[in-house]
Write a protein that holds these residues in place. Sequence first.
Motif, PDB file in Angstrom:
ATOM      1  N   MET A   1      15.182  57.933  -8.741  1.00 12.44           N
ATOM      2  CA  MET A   1      15.092  59.384  -8.588  1.00 12.44           C
ATOM      3  C   MET A   1      13.701  59.850  -9.059  1.00 12.44           C
ATOM      4  SD  MET A   1      17.514  62.260 -10.314  1.00 12.44           S
ATOM      5  CE  MET A   1      17.234  63.977  -9.961  1.00 12.44           C
ATOM      6  N   PRO A   2      12.982  60.570  -8.178  1.00  9.50           N
ATOM      7  CA  PRO A   2      11.628  61.006  -8.561  1.00  9.50           C
ATOM      8  C   PRO A   2      11.642  61.859  -9.823  1.00  9.50           C
ATOM      9  CG  PRO A   2      11.993  61.383  -6.219  1.00  9.50           C
ATOM     10  CD  PRO A   2      13.313  60.978  -6.814  1.00  9.50           C
ATOM     11  N   VAL A   3      10.574  61.748 -10.611  1.00  8.96           N
ATOM     12  CA  VAL A   3      10.405  62.593 -11.798  1.00  8.96           C
ATOM     13  C   VAL A   3       9.051  63.280 -11.705  1.00  8.96           C
ATOM     14  CG1 VAL A   3      11.853  61.206 -13.350  1.00  8.96           C
ATOM     15  CG2 VAL A   3       9.402  60.695 -13.151  1.00  8.96           C
ATOM     16  N   THR A   4       8.978  64.446 -12.367  1.00  6.60           N
ATOM     17  CA  THR A   4       7.715  65.189 -12.371  1.00  6.60           C
ATOM     18  C   THR A   4       7.134  65.183 -13.781  1.00  6.60           C
ATOM     19  OG1 THR A   4       8.529  66.656 -10.611  1.00  6.60           O
ATOM     20  CG2 THR A   4       6.632  67.424 -11.893  1.00  6.60           C
ATOM     21  N   ILE A  54      -3.291  72.462 -16.508  1.00 11.29           N
ATOM     22  CA  ILE A  54      -1.944  71.883 -16.421  1.00 11.29           C
ATOM     23  C   ILE A  54      -1.924  70.880 -15.267  1.00 11.29           C
ATOM     24  CG2 ILE A  54       0.492  72.326 -15.965  1.00 11.29           C
ATOM     25  CD1 ILE A  54       0.286  74.983 -17.353  1.00 11.29           C
ATOM     26  N   ASN A  55      -1.508  69.632 -15.594  1.00  6.84           N
ATOM     27  CA  ASN A  55      -1.403  68.618 -14.558  1.00  6.84           C
ATOM     28  C   ASN A  55       0.062  68.442 -14.171  1.00  6.84           C
ATOM     29  OD1 ASN A  55      -2.364  66.454 -12.873  1.00  6.84           O
ATOM     30  ND2 ASN A  55      -1.412  65.038 -14.329  1.00  6.84           N
ATOM     31  N   VAL A  56       0.332  68.415 -12.870  1.00  5.82           N
ATOM     32  CA  VAL A  56       1.698  68.227 -12.361  1.00  5.82           C
ATOM     33  C   VAL A  56       1.670  67.026 -11.420  1.00  5.82           C
ATOM     34  CG1 VAL A  56       3.599  69.274 -11.072  1.00  5.82           C
ATOM     35  CG2 VAL A  56       2.145  70.713 -12.518  1.00  5.82           C
ATOM     36  N   ALA A  57       2.365  65.947 -11.769  1.00  6.91           N
ATOM     37  CA  ALA A  57       2.308  64.736 -10.933  1.00  6.91           C
ATOM     38  C   ALA A  57       3.717  64.185 -10.713  1.00  6.91           C
ATOM     39  CB  ALA A  57       1.446  63.675 -11.604  1.00  6.91           C
ATOM     40  N   ILE A  58       3.954  63.685  -9.509  1.00  7.14           N
ATOM     41  CA  ILE A  58       5.274  63.176  -9.139  1.00  7.14           C
ATOM     42  C   ILE A  58       5.233  61.647  -9.079  1.00  7.14           C
ATOM     43  CG2 ILE A  58       7.120  63.305  -7.420  1.00  7.14           C
ATOM     44  CD1 ILE A  58       5.887  66.017  -6.552  1.00  7.14           C
ATOM     45  N   TRP A  59       6.251  61.050  -9.714  1.00  7.59           N
ATOM     46  CA  TRP A  59       6.352  59.591  -9.764  1.00  7.59           C
ATOM     47  C   TRP A  59       7.701  59.148  -9.188  1.00  7.59           C
ATOM     48  CZ3 TRP A  59       2.522  56.378 -11.986  1.00  7.59           C
ATOM     49  CH2 TRP A  59       1.451  57.061 -12.585  1.00  7.59           C
ATOM     50  N   ASP A  60       7.752  57.910  -8.677  1.00  2.33           N
ATOM     51  CA  ASP A  60       8.996  57.414  -8.063  1.00  2.33           C
ATOM     52  C   ASP A  60      10.190  57.524  -8.997  1.00  2.33           C
ATOM     53  OD1 ASP A  60       8.428  56.795  -5.483  1.00  2.33           O
ATOM     54  OD2 ASP A  60       7.809  54.716  -5.885  1.00  2.33           O
ATOM     55  N   ASN A  61       9.967  57.139 -10.249  1.00  3.87           N
ATOM     56  CA  ASN A  61      11.059  57.193 -11.237  1.00  3.87           C
ATOM     57  C   ASN A  61      10.471  57.128 -12.654  1.00  3.87           C
ATOM     58  OD1 ASN A  61      10.706  54.335 -12.012  1.00  3.87           O
ATOM     59  ND2 ASN A  61      11.424  53.960  -9.903  1.00  3.87           N
ATOM     60  N   GLU A  62      11.336  57.278 -13.662  1.00  6.13           N
ATOM     61  CA  GLU A  62      10.892  57.300 -15.060  1.00  6.13           C
ATOM     62  C   GLU A  62      10.230  55.982 -15.448  1.00  6.13           C
ATOM     63  OE1 GLU A  62      14.296  59.135 -17.390  1.00  6.13           O
ATOM     64  OE2 GLU A  62      12.816  58.780 -18.975  1.00  6.13           O
TER      65      GLU A  62
END
Lengths: 98, 98
Positions: A1-4, A54-62
């Motif tokens: 589940m993607p995380v931000t 502020i940096n906002v980045a999306i990753w595949d999972n934790e």
Amino acid sequence: MPVTLINVFVVPKDKEDEFVKWWQDVKADITKQPGFISGKFHRSIKPGSRFNFINVAIWDNEDVYWKAYDKSVTPMKAKLEQLGVEMTPALYHVAFEY
Amino acid sequence: MPVTLINVFVVPKDKEDEFVKWWQDVKADITKQPGFISGKFHRSIKPGSRFNFINVAIWDNEDVYWKAYDKSVTPMKAKLEQLGVEMTPALYHVAFEY
């Protein structure tokens, strides 16, 4: 589940340009990490804003996020300390998209 | 030029559910405002995160944002005060997309 990953920065006024320049190297490294999806690095419009970056980045999972974090955190913390930058990173889920 | 509103919230532990429920009404109103483009309301994964909720919303330009803000700020501030919520809103430009 993607995380931000949202990282809230307080950068001293006189260090902003140096911080932005340094961030360009950081982002080049981040994009090579397995599981990285996309990112947006925000700069506040008003000079007096409490959180000026502020940096906002999306990753595949934790899991992939923490692997990348462990690799980059030591040099990152040293540079931030040198610049006097306060950072508050945390992982989020999107509760609502609207 | 589009602007990004990032609102960093500190919500008392015991008020989180009430805050999330209230935010559903807020978002229904925001999406009706002229110049609103899109938004993501984030909830922190770890319970102890300093900033447990962060809203990121994109607007056509600064002008339409402030018009919408002026309309909603008074009732919003009253509710936040009642819940004991601290909010730090600011407008940002995206310096890097990566």
